[in-house]
Enzyme design. Structure first.
Site, mmCIF file in Angstrom:
data_model
loop_
_atom_site.group_PDB
_atom_site.id
_atom_site.type_symbol
_atom_site.label_atom_id
_atom_site.label_comp_id
_atom_site.label_asym_id
_atom_site.label_seq_id
_atom_site.Cartn_x
_atom_site.Cartn_y
_atom_site.Cartn_z
ATOM 1 N N GLU A 1 0.825 -1.208 0.000
ATOM 2 C CA GLU A 1 0.000 0.000 0.000
ATOM 3 C C GLU A 1 0.863 1.262 0.000
ATOM 4 O O GLU A 1 0.518 2.245 -0.636
ATOM 5 C CB GLU A 1 -0.968 0.001 1.189
ATOM 6 C CG GLU A 1 -2.098 -1.004 1.057
ATOM 7 C CD GLU A 1 -2.980 -0.751 -0.174
ATOM 8 O OE1 GLU A 1 -3.052 0.402 -0.644
ATOM 9 O OE2 GLU A 1 -3.579 -1.714 -0.688
ATOM 10 N N LEU B 1 11.698 4.508 -7.328
ATOM 11 C CA LEU B 1 10.247 4.459 -7.146
ATOM 12 C C LEU B 1 9.671 5.854 -6.873
ATOM 13 O O LEU B 1 8.465 6.071 -7.029
ATOM 14 C CB LEU B 1 9.925 3.516 -5.977
ATOM 15 C CG LEU B 1 8.558 2.856 -5.892
ATOM 16 C CD1 LEU B 1 8.111 2.278 -7.217
ATOM 17 C CD2 LEU B 1 8.572 1.760 -4.832
ATOM 18 N N TYR C 1 -6.987 6.640 3.602
ATOM 19 C CA TYR C 1 -7.141 5.585 2.596
ATOM 20 C C TYR C 1 -6.290 4.353 2.960
ATOM 21 O O TYR C 1 -6.780 3.220 2.977
ATOM 22 C CB TYR C 1 -6.751 6.096 1.187
ATOM 23 C CG TYR C 1 -6.438 4.924 0.301
ATOM 24 C CD1 TYR C 1 -7.469 4.133 -0.208
ATOM 25 C CD2 TYR C 1 -5.124 4.531 0.076
ATOM 26 C CE1 TYR C 1 -7.198 2.994 -0.938
ATOM 27 C CE2 TYR C 1 -4.837 3.396 -0.653
ATOM 28 C CZ TYR C 1 -5.881 2.638 -1.162
ATOM 29 O OH TYR C 1 -5.604 1.499 -1.866
ATOM 30 N N ASP D 1 -9.813 5.466 -2.833
ATOM 31 C CA ASP D 1 -8.718 6.141 -3.535
ATOM 32 C C ASP D 1 -9.300 6.797 -4.795
ATOM 33 O O ASP D 1 -10.527 6.866 -4.960
ATOM 34 C CB ASP D 1 -7.588 5.151 -3.866
ATOM 35 C CG ASP D 1 -8.016 4.105 -4.899
ATOM 36 O OD1 ASP D 1 -9.224 4.044 -5.245
ATOM 37 O OD2 ASP D 1 -7.144 3.352 -5.372
ATOM 38 N N GLU E 1 -10.623 -4.206 -2.858
ATOM 39 C CA GLU E 1 -9.701 -4.482 -3.970
ATOM 40 C C GLU E 1 -10.455 -4.590 -5.290
ATOM 41 O O GLU E 1 -9.973 -4.159 -6.336
ATOM 42 C CB GLU E 1 -8.940 -5.777 -3.699
ATOM 43 C CG GLU E 1 -7.844 -5.594 -2.677
ATOM 44 C CD GLU E 1 -6.813 -6.696 -2.775
ATOM 45 O OE1 GLU E 1 -5.805 -6.500 -3.468
ATOM 46 O OE2 GLU E 1 -7.030 -7.759 -2.165
ATOM 47 N N CYS F 1 -13.324 0.690 -15.517
ATOM 48 C CA CYS F 1 -13.940 2.018 -15.408
ATOM 49 C C CYS F 1 -12.833 3.070 -15.514
ATOM 50 O O CYS F 1 -12.539 3.794 -14.567
ATOM 51 C CB CYS F 1 -14.702 2.124 -14.089
ATOM 52 S SG CYS F 1 -15.837 3.517 -14.043
ATOM 53 N N CYS G 1 -17.552 0.243 -20.661
ATOM 54 C CA CYS G 1 -18.860 -0.104 -20.098
ATOM 55 C C CYS G 1 -19.386 -1.436 -20.631
ATOM 56 O O CYS G 1 -20.078 -2.167 -19.912
ATOM 57 C CB CYS G 1 -19.862 1.009 -20.375
ATOM 58 S SG CYS G 1 -19.359 2.587 -19.645
ATOM 59 N N CYS H 1 -18.221 -4.191 -18.439
ATOM 60 C CA CYS H 1 -18.300 -3.908 -16.998
ATOM 61 C C CYS H 1 -19.268 -4.862 -16.297
ATOM 62 O O CYS H 1 -20.431 -4.980 -16.702
ATOM 63 C CB CYS H 1 -18.747 -2.468 -16.797
ATOM 64 S SG CYS H 1 -18.914 -2.035 -15.055
ATOM 65 N N SER I 1 5.749 15.952 -7.438
ATOM 66 C CA SER I 1 4.310 16.139 -7.226
ATOM 67 C C SER I 1 3.915 17.609 -7.290
ATOM 68 O O SER I 1 2.815 17.937 -7.688
ATOM 69 C CB SER I 1 3.897 15.537 -5.885
ATOM 70 O OG SER I 1 4.658 16.122 -4.852
HETATM 71 S S1 SF4 Z 1 -20.877 0.924 -16.599
HETATM 72 FE FE1 SF4 Z 1 -19.111 0.282 -15.390
HETATM 73 S S2 SF4 Z 1 -17.365 1.034 -16.618
HETATM 74 FE FE2 SF4 Z 1 -19.188 2.122 -17.356
HETATM 75 S S3 SF4 Z 1 -19.206 4.000 -16.167
HETATM 76 FE FE3 SF4 Z 1 -20.495 2.531 -15.097
HETATM 77 S S4 SF4 Z 1 -19.131 1.589 -13.570
HETATM 78 FE FE4 SF4 Z 1 -17.836 2.588 -15.082
#
Ligand code: SF4
Length: 400
Positions: free
Chosen positions: A54, A97, A137, A155, A194, A204, A211, A214, A328
């Site tokens: 993390e 890193l 987080y 996050d 996760e 996404c 989509c 998804c 940053s």
């Molecule tokens: S359908 Fe899935 S990939 Fe598309 S905007 Fe919604 S959550 Fe994100």
């Protein structure tokens, strides 16, 4: 912790309706169980390994982190090994890193865990956030993944996924958090967190959400409204300051180069570098009439002045290619210049504290922690010395 369709003070629902939330979790976790990426920190899970991953994943992509993580675990396999390491060893393993404060904080955290908690990482997020470098987080991610505590880890990826699922244009962090808490699977909080992060990192996506592929598209309000590309609203991008540096790459008659250690606090604290100076804005060429780093002799002059601080007499100079690096909060351009030792000059008997002559060959840098930009300058130096015999040390010393 609000759950199952609880309402905000304004009376609006914070997340998915209660009936939908269960189906949403099932769809998300089913997909995660089938397709989770085989990342190295997902095997042999211990609180120590999860915390290390993390820390490394803060601001850094999983693909970049993977080899560093594997090397780190070989070198420091436990709290004890890390807590007992020297700061130099820790920084050397982290080098490349970036965001080096993470390495210092991880080192201090290991010492605290060993001393105050007897080598056991606390499970309570309220105790975790008191550890150096552990924010809200990271505490939530570690508490849920390492200890199955039912707390949502939000996050950047999760914020985007939640904003799209609920079609929120510019949701405040508190609202995203409440919605994420409501969606969280109390039976498998670590996997759920996760899975949300993985959805944001692989499906996404910020610019082009996939989509069609998804697993939770049926629950997504922004997809139904045709707004995924506009959710969440664009954050105003900060305009980063540009900083320009002259870097003195001193080479003496024995093929050695000068490195100086940075102060123990602040940017790149404790790392080694070719000594340099930032050019003031006027000298950096940002004024219309101002001389810039391309002006003949300017960088060389600054480099010579810097070397005089170490009692070194500068001879012939030769520019290397500029090296750019994004921090940053600012963007840096280093203008390195090789400065050969003045022939016949007397080397100082002792260098100031924190300065060291090392062979200009790769082995000279192996034992010292240097940042990515300084490593790049070292590579340019080595390449130039090998490619151009006239750049070799003037007394014919060994080639680096
Ligand atoms: S359908 Fe899935 S990939 Fe598309 S905007 Fe919604 S959550 Fe994100």
């Amino acid at each position: 912790m609000p759950r199952n369709g609880s309402r905000s003070p304004s009376g609006r629902s914070e997340g998915l309706p209660p009936g939908e939330a269960g189906r949403f979790r099932a769809a998300l976790l089913q997909r995660f169980d089938r397709t989770r990426r085989p990342l190295p920190w997902r095997t042999a899970r211990t609180p120590y390994r999860i915390l290390v991953s993390e820390f490394m994943l803060q601001q850094t992509r999983a693909e970049t982190v993977a080899p560093y993580y594997a090397r780190w675990i070989r070198r420091f396999p436990s709290w004890d090994a890390l807590a007992a390491a020297s700061p130099d060893d820790v920084m050397r393993e982290w080098q490349g890193l970036g965001y080096y404060a993470r390495a210092r904080n991880l080192h201090r955290t290991a010492q605290i865990v060993r001393k105050r908690f007897g080598g056991r990482l606390p499970a309570d997020p309220r105790l975790l956030v008191e550890l150096p470098g552990v924010g809200e987080y990271t505490a939530a991610a570690v508490a849920s993944i390492a200890h199955e505590r039912p707390v949502a880890a939000v996050d950047g990826n999760v914020r985007r996924v939640v904003a799209r699922l609920l079609d929120m244009a510019d949701p405040p962090a508190s609202r995203v958090r409440r919605a994420a808490e409501q969606m969280l699977d109390p039976e498998r909080p670590g996997d759920f967190n996760e899975a949300m992060m993985e959805l944001g990192a692989t499906v996404c996506l910020p610019r082009r959400p996939l989509c069609e592929a998804c697993p939770v598209a049926a629950f997504c309000r922004s997809r139904a409204a045709g707004t995924p590309a506009r959710r969440p609203g664009a954050r105003r991008s900060r305009r980063l300051r540009e900083a320009v540096f002259a870097s003195a790459v001193f080479v003496d008659g024995r093929g050695r180069t000068l490195l100086a250690r940075r102060p123990s606090k602040g940017l790149l604290a404790g790392l080694w570098e070719f000594p340099g100076s930032e050019l003031p804005a006027s000298e950096a060429g940002r004024g219309s009439e101002a001389p810039g780093p391309e002006s003949p002799g300017l960088v060389e002059e600054v480099a010579r002045r810097r070397l005089a601080d170490f009692g070194l007499a500068a001879g012939a100079c030769q520019r290397l290619e500029p090296v750019k690096h994004a921090f940053s909060h600012f963007r840096a351009t280093y203008h390195p210049v090789i400065v050969m030792e003045q022939p016949g000059s007397a080397a100082p008997k002792r260098l100031p504290a924190g300065a060291r002559m090392v062979p200009a060959r790769p082995s000279g840098f192996r034992r010292l922690a240097v940042s990515a930009a300084q490593r790049r300058i070292a590579e340019l130096l080595q390449r130039r010395l090998l490619a151009e015999p006239e750049s070799r040390p003037l007394d014919g010393g060994a080639l680096p």
